[in-house]
Design a protein around this motif. Structure first.
Motif, PDB file in Angstrom:
ATOM      1  N   CYS A   1      -4.962  -3.195   6.292  1.00  7.15           N
ATOM      2  CA  CYS A   1      -5.790  -1.719   6.334  1.00  7.15           C
ATOM      3  C   CYS A   1      -6.835  -1.754   5.092  1.00  7.15           C
ATOM      4  CB  CYS A   1      -4.522  -0.789   5.920  1.00  7.15           C
ATOM      5  SG  CYS A   1      -5.109   0.996   5.987  1.00  7.15           S
ATOM      6  N   ILE A   2      -7.851  -1.283   5.344  1.00  6.64           N
ATOM      7  CA  ILE A   2      -8.800  -1.138   4.410  1.00  6.64           C
ATOM      8  C   ILE A   2      -8.832   0.467   4.060  1.00  6.64           C
ATOM      9  CG2 ILE A   2     -11.375  -1.293   4.214  1.00  6.64           C
ATOM     10  CD1 ILE A   2     -10.070  -3.898   4.762  1.00  6.64           C
ATOM     11  N   LEU A   3      -8.786   0.378   2.773  1.00  5.48           N
ATOM     12  CA  LEU A   3      -8.732   1.860   2.150  1.00  5.48           C
ATOM     13  C   LEU A   3     -10.004   2.035   0.862  1.00  5.48           C
ATOM     14  CD1 LEU A   3      -5.020   2.317   1.639  1.00  5.48           C
ATOM     15  CD2 LEU A   3      -6.339   3.301   3.490  1.00  5.48           C
ATOM     16  N   PRO A   4     -10.462   3.159   0.825  1.00  3.21           N
ATOM     17  CA  PRO A   4     -11.654   3.414  -0.018  1.00  3.21           C
ATOM     18  C   PRO A   4     -11.037   3.894  -1.597  1.00  3.21           C
ATOM     19  CG  PRO A   4     -11.135   5.465   1.283  1.00  3.21           C
ATOM     20  CD  PRO A   4     -10.181   4.386   1.821  1.00  3.21           C
ATOM     21  N   ILE A   5     -10.486   2.658  -1.883  1.00  2.00           N
ATOM     22  CA  ILE A   5      -9.699   2.758  -3.316  1.00  2.00           C
ATOM     23  C   ILE A   5     -10.473   1.596  -4.171  1.00  2.00           C
ATOM     24  CG2 ILE A   5      -7.448   2.527  -4.525  1.00  2.00           C
ATOM     25  CD1 ILE A   5      -6.214   3.313  -2.021  1.00  2.00           C
ATOM     26  N   GLN A   6     -10.574   1.929  -5.561  1.00  2.00           N
ATOM     27  CA  GLN A   6     -10.887   0.772  -6.322  1.00  2.00           C
ATOM     28  C   GLN A   6      -9.717   0.161  -7.239  1.00  2.00           C
ATOM     29  OE1 GLN A   6     -14.181  -0.322  -6.904  1.00  2.00           O
ATOM     30  NE2 GLN A   6     -14.527   0.768  -5.175  1.00  2.00           N
ATOM     31  N   ARG A   7      -9.496  -1.151  -7.012  1.00  2.00           N
ATOM     32  CA  ARG A   7      -8.359  -1.820  -7.881  1.00  2.00           C
ATOM     33  C   ARG A   7      -9.205  -2.906  -8.599  1.00  2.00           C
ATOM     34  NH1 ARG A   7      -2.959  -0.756  -7.038  1.00  2.00           N
ATOM     35  NH2 ARG A   7      -2.870   1.605  -6.816  1.00  2.00           N
ATOM     36  N   ASP A   8      -8.767  -3.442  -9.713  1.00  2.00           N
ATOM     37  CA  ASP A   8      -9.197  -4.464 -10.345  1.00  2.00           C
ATOM     38  C   ASP A   8      -8.688  -5.944 -10.271  1.00  2.00           C
ATOM     39  OD1 ASP A   8     -10.895  -2.871 -11.806  1.00  2.00           O
ATOM     40  OD2 ASP A   8      -9.763  -2.327 -13.227  1.00  2.00           O
ATOM     41  N   ASN A   9      -7.399  -6.056  -9.780  1.00  2.00           N
ATOM     42  CA  ASN A   9      -6.654  -7.153  -9.765  1.00  2.00           C
ATOM     43  C   ASN A   9      -6.436  -7.480  -8.384  1.00  2.00           C
ATOM     44  OD1 ASN A   9      -6.499  -7.314 -12.624  1.00  2.00           O
ATOM     45  ND2 ASN A   9      -4.396  -6.169 -12.440  1.00  2.00           N
ATOM     46  N   MET A  10      -6.307  -8.937  -8.162  1.00  2.00           N
ATOM     47  CA  MET A  10      -5.851  -9.301  -7.011  1.00  2.00           C
ATOM     48  C   MET A  10      -4.381  -9.741  -6.906  1.00  2.00           C
ATOM     49  SD  MET A  10      -7.527 -12.479  -4.658  1.00  2.00           S
ATOM     50  CE  MET A  10      -8.820 -11.725  -3.825  1.00  2.00           C
ATOM     51  N   GLU A  11      -3.743  -9.283  -6.305  1.00  2.00           N
ATOM     52  CA  GLU A  11      -2.162  -9.241  -6.268  1.00  2.00           C
ATOM     53  C   GLU A  11      -1.760  -9.877  -4.932  1.00  2.00           C
ATOM     54  OE1 GLU A  11      -0.625  -5.415  -6.875  1.00  2.00           O
ATOM     55  OE2 GLU A  11      -2.100  -4.856  -8.588  1.00  2.00           O
ATOM     56  N   TRP A  12      -0.669 -10.591  -5.240  1.00  2.00           N
ATOM     57  CA  TRP A  12       0.123 -11.425  -3.978  1.00  2.00           C
ATOM     58  C   TRP A  12       1.558 -10.839  -4.372  1.00  2.00           C
ATOM     59  CZ3 TRP A  12      -2.260 -15.001  -0.759  1.00  2.00           C
ATOM     60  CH2 TRP A  12      -3.506 -15.344  -1.157  1.00  2.00           C
ATOM     61  N   HIS A  13       2.332 -10.382  -3.464  1.00  2.00           N
ATOM     62  CA  HIS A  13       3.734 -10.034  -3.781  1.00  2.00           C
ATOM     63  C   HIS A  13       4.680 -10.720  -2.802  1.00  2.00           C
ATOM     64  CE1 HIS A  13       2.856  -6.191  -6.134  1.00  2.00           C
ATOM     65  NE2 HIS A  13       1.577  -6.654  -5.633  1.00  2.00           N
ATOM     66  N   LEU A  14       5.552 -11.491  -3.199  1.00  2.00           N
ATOM     67  CA  LEU A  14       6.695 -12.353  -2.662  1.00  2.00           C
ATOM     68  C   LEU A  14       7.947 -11.445  -2.707  1.00  2.00           C
ATOM     69  CD1 LEU A  14       5.695 -15.912  -4.111  1.00  2.00           C
ATOM     70  CD2 LEU A  14       4.437 -14.477  -2.078  1.00  2.00           C
ATOM     71  N   LEU A  15       8.266 -10.917  -1.787  1.00  2.00           N
ATOM     72  CA  LEU A  15       9.295  -9.918  -1.703  1.00  2.00           C
ATOM     73  C   LEU A  15      10.375 -10.135  -0.544  1.00  2.00           C
ATOM     74  CD1 LEU A  15       7.485  -6.802  -3.012  1.00  2.00           C
ATOM     75  CD2 LEU A  15       8.888  -8.323  -4.377  1.00  2.00           C
ATOM     76  N   PRO A  16      11.149 -11.252  -0.530  1.00  2.00           N
ATOM     77  CA  PRO A  16      11.995 -11.453   0.823  1.00  2.00           C
ATOM     78  C   PRO A  16      12.843 -10.463   1.046  1.00  2.00           C
ATOM     79  CG  PRO A  16      12.307 -13.079  -1.002  1.00  2.00           C
ATOM     80  CD  PRO A  16      11.657 -12.132  -1.606  1.00  2.00           C
ATOM     81  N   HIS A  17      13.059  -9.397   0.414  1.00  2.00           N
ATOM     82  CA  HIS A  17      13.917  -8.202   0.937  1.00  2.00           C
ATOM     83  C   HIS A  17      13.161  -7.206   1.800  1.00  2.00           C
ATOM     84  CE1 HIS A  17      11.968  -6.456  -2.754  1.00  2.00           C
ATOM     85  NE2 HIS A  17      12.441  -5.282  -1.953  1.00  2.00           N
ATOM     86  N   LEU A  18      11.788  -7.361   1.809  1.00  2.00           N
ATOM     87  CA  LEU A  18      10.858  -6.827   2.581  1.00  2.00           C
ATOM     88  C   LEU A  18       9.955  -7.719   3.517  1.00  2.00           C
ATOM     89  CD1 LEU A  18       9.205  -4.410  -0.185  1.00  2.00           C
ATOM     90  CD2 LEU A  18      10.838  -3.819   1.472  1.00  2.00           C
ATOM     91  N   PHE A  19       9.597  -8.848   2.937  1.00  2.00           N
ATOM     92  CA  PHE A  19       8.672  -9.686   4.107  1.00  2.00           C
ATOM     93  C   PHE A  19       9.384 -11.036   4.273  1.00  2.00           C
ATOM     94  CE2 PHE A  19       6.212  -6.926   1.027  1.00  2.00           C
ATOM     95  CZ  PHE A  19       5.909  -5.887   2.031  1.00  2.00           C
TER      96      PHE A  19
END
Length: 371
Positions: A195-213
């Motif tokens: 999803c592309i959203l018109p939001i500004q963020r500074d950090n590139m994030e990776w989330h390894l969450l087995p309970h969700l993904f």
């Protein structure tokens, strides 16, 4: 001469202000070409350009009305394409990666940017322009319907037409018509939601969450004026419906509302069974050359597109770079295999992976498809 060409993304990417001429071009009722390429993504365009630069007659068809758009987070790595891409195409670059599990937050830092973001559509348009400059004919809004007897039946607008070819290159993605024509099944695939959203963020994030993904992951990739937020997982890990629900739940925990109707899905094919089949060839995801672990596909598409071009020009070309990439893909398969066999240990494996990254026993580049 052909043999003096260097095979690398740098031979494809170079600074240019040229724009792709996207004006509608009509096929004749009976079109003929030396090489027909189905699919106008990075792999098809890389292949087309190299062939045309070496004097081949190349026709490329793309089913979409324009070159470039695709469900894609838009991330490229330093070892892959980043160091070869013109500055005008880079949206943001990140020497630091933020990697999260439920127990850890690790910063992976390098002197050079580890990953940068690009606008997939602009990059595709730029690559198409370079292919046109080399002499490639590009026809958009042209749907390949059927392959038979060195001929592809296509629909352009409301008209049905035929294209005769000597060599056929399938660069038509995970649901490739050429792959189906060759009777190759897709048993290994993943799903990417974006999803592309018109939001500004500074950090590139990776989330390894087995309970969700499970053994997939979620991401936040900042671009110049927006963010790409999404999740990826192999199909064997979780249903697409559940992945979508979990993406929305997780995004909310990061202070981001993701509208369900704005999430776009794309299939990732990593069921590689070869690329050369007589006078038919497969490139990128049509060949199953994405990473099953990360979903990375742009770099493998370009490398395989250039290898196919080289093999058409010189059947004795050894294609060592593709062999190395396939070995990397196989290592990614093994990680998935272990996670599948021991789902209860998935969280432990994820945390071990991140710990190894933290103490620099494991290099972030080991997770890439590039050398």
């Amino acid at each position: 001469m052909f043999l003096t060409l260097k095979l690398s993304p740098s031979s494809l990417i170079a600074t240019s202000n040229t724009l792709f001429d996207n004006n509608f071009m009509a096929l004749t009722q009976e079109e003929q070409t030396d090489i027909l390429i189905i699919g106008g993504g990075p792999g098809g365009l890389a292949c087309a350009r190299m062939l045309a630069e070496n004097g081949k007659q190349v026709l490329l068809i793309e089913r979409k009305p324009a070159i470039g758009p695709k469900v894609c987070a838009g991330g490229i790595t330093w070892s892959g394409l980043l160091q070869h891409v013109p500055d005008t195409l880079i949206e943001k670059s990140f020497p630091v990666q933020h990697i999260y599990t439920r127990q850890q937050h690790v910063l992976v830092a390098e002197k050079q940017p580890v990953v940068a973001t690009v606008n997939r559509e602009k990059t595709g348009q730029w690559m198409a322009a370079k292919a046109q400059e080399a002499g490639v004919k590009i026809f958009t809004d042209t749907h390949a319907l059927k392959i038979k007897n060195r001929q592809v039946v296509v629909r352009q607008g409301t008209e049905i037409k035929n294209i005769e070819y000597k060599q056929l290159v399938g660069a038509d993605g995970a649901n490739s018509l050429v792959r189906r024509y060759l009777n190759l099944k897709n048993t290994l695939s993943g799903v990417g939601l974006n999803c592309i959203l018109p939001i500004q963020r500074d950090n590139m994030e990776w989330h390894l969450l087995p309970h969700l993904f499970h053994y997939g992951y979620a991401w936040i990739f900042p671009h110049k004026e927006n963010i790409s937020i999404g999740a990826y997982a192999p199909k064997t890990a979780i249903s697409t419906k559940q992945l979508k629900q979990n993406l929305i739940i997780w995004a909310r925990s990061r202070g981001i509302t993701v509208p369900a109707d704005q999430i776009r899905a794309g299939i990732v094919n990593f069921d590689y069974q070869g690329y050369a089949f007589g006078n038919s060839w497969l490139v990128g995801e049509a060949a199953g050359l994405a990473s099953g672990l990360t979903g990375e596909g742009i770099y493998p598409a370009i490398v395989s597109g250039q290898v196919v071009a080289q093999k058409i020009l010189d059947p004795n070309y050894p294609a060592h770079e593709l062999a190395r990439m396939v070995k990397k893909q196989q290592r990614h398969h093994k990680i998935i295999h272990y996670a599948q066999r021991a789902p209860a240990l998935c969280s432990l494996l994820m945390n071990l992976l991140v710990l190894l990254l933290r103490v620099k026993i494991l290099d972030f580049r080991m997770l890439e498809m590039a050398d």
